[in-house]
Design a protein around this motif. Structure first.
Motif, PDB file in Angstrom:
ATOM      1  N   VAL A   1       0.864  -1.019  -0.041  1.00 27.68           N
ATOM      2  CA  VAL A   1       0.034  -0.035   0.132  1.00 27.68           C
ATOM      3  C   VAL A   1       1.047   1.232  -0.082  1.00 27.68           C
ATOM      4  O   VAL A   1       2.009   1.094   0.406  1.00 27.68           O
ATOM      5  CB  VAL A   1      -1.089   0.000   1.128  1.00 27.68           C
ATOM      6  N   ILE A   2       0.322   2.321  -0.362  1.00 26.22           N
ATOM      7  CA  ILE A   2       1.061   3.710  -0.373  1.00 26.22           C
ATOM      8  C   ILE A   2       0.876   4.505   0.927  1.00 26.22           C
ATOM      9  O   ILE A   2      -0.225   4.618   1.128  1.00 26.22           O
ATOM     10  CB  ILE A   2       0.851   4.573  -1.499  1.00 26.22           C
ATOM     11  N   ALA A   3       1.985   4.607   1.512  1.00 29.19           N
ATOM     12  CA  ALA A   3       1.783   5.335   2.897  1.00 29.19           C
ATOM     13  C   ALA A   3       2.453   6.827   2.847  1.00 29.19           C
ATOM     14  O   ALA A   3       3.572   7.087   1.999  1.00 29.19           O
ATOM     15  CB  ALA A   3       2.233   4.728   4.212  1.00 29.19           C
ATOM     16  N   HIS A   4       1.985   7.958   3.323  1.00 29.68           N
ATOM     17  CA  HIS A   4       2.607   9.241   3.125  1.00 29.68           C
ATOM     18  C   HIS A   4       3.068   9.211   4.677  1.00 29.68           C
ATOM     19  O   HIS A   4       2.421   9.542   5.503  1.00 29.68           O
ATOM     20  CB  HIS A   4       1.523  10.311   3.030  1.00 29.68           C
ATOM     21  N   LEU A   5       4.494   9.285   4.483  1.00 27.97           N
ATOM     22  CA  LEU A   5       5.181   8.890   5.958  1.00 27.97           C
ATOM     23  C   LEU A   5       6.201  10.482   5.988  1.00 27.97           C
ATOM     24  O   LEU A   5       6.574  10.949   5.203  1.00 27.97           O
ATOM     25  CB  LEU A   5       6.163   7.857   6.105  1.00 27.97           C
TER      26      LEU A   5
END
Length: 219
Positions: A115-119
């Motif tokens: 999944v794409i996470a904005h970290l």
């Protein structure tokens, strides 16, 4: 300061709705200017204002920020003409692929595993992979934890030969083709050189892994 605030408020009111913006937008504009060329291309801002606003913010009269931590301090000009000191965080976030479940060594990473996470950029590290295409199809070398950035050293090209595997050794010079059984002395992915013991001659040769359990001796 009160005089400056009044001027800024008047300018916003004269310009009409086109210049009105949420406080987060105003903070992001100033934060981007402070970061300048150091801001990553894919970088975005996650902004948190710690103070309760006493009205709608028309403009920011002053803005100070520490790019290392994302902490900021600003003088917000309210639509009443008053000035309120506000503080908070404007953290840069980067979209990165992370596992949606724990992946163990030897597993092949599939698109459905990510999944794409904005970290926050501070949590990513210089060796974290930000492009999903560089992860999909790779083999897990070290355990990948759910929701954590994937480090480049934690994945490898899929192995086609494991150390100790019995392999078929092939050799061809265009006129003569030979094959012989061998045993791998190390792991190898497709296209990688590998040391092989020829089980007939008992000699060690250098070959290139060409597929599952097959190697080729180059001229």
């Amino acid at each position: 300061m009160r005089y400056l605030a009044a001027i800024l408020t008047a300018l916003v009111m004269l310009a009409g709705p086109a210049l009105s913006a949420s406080v987060n937008v105003l903070i992001e504009e100033r934060a981007r200017a402070d970061y300048g060329s150091d801001l990553p291309d894919a970088g975005d801002f996650d902004i948190t204002v710690k103070d309760t606003l006493q009205g709608e913010v028309a403009a920011l009269a002053e803005f100070w920020m520490d790019p290392r931590t994302g902490k900021f301090l600003a003088n917000a000009v309210l639509n009443t003409g008053d000035v309120q000191r506000i503080s908070g965080l404007a953290q840069i976030t980067i979209p990165v692929p992370v596992p949606n479940q724990r992946l163990l060594p030897g597993e092949i990473v599939d698109e459905a595993d990510l999944v794409i996470a904005h970290l926050p950029i501070g949590r990513i590290g210089s060796y974290a992979i930000t492009n999903p295409a560089e992860v999909i199809g790779k083999q897990v070398r070290r355990v990948l934890s759910q929701g954590r950035p994937i480090q480049a050293q934690s994945i490898i090209q899929p192995l086609v030969i494991d150390r100790g595997d019995r392999v078929d050794i092939h050799f061809s010079d265009g006129l003569l083709a030979l094959s012989s059984p061998g045993r791998a002395l190390s792991d190898a992915h497709r296209g990688q050189e590998i040391r092989i013991v020829n089980l007939i001659s008992n000699k060690t040769v250098i070959a290139v892994a060409t597929g599952d359990g097959t190697v080729e001796i180059k001229r």
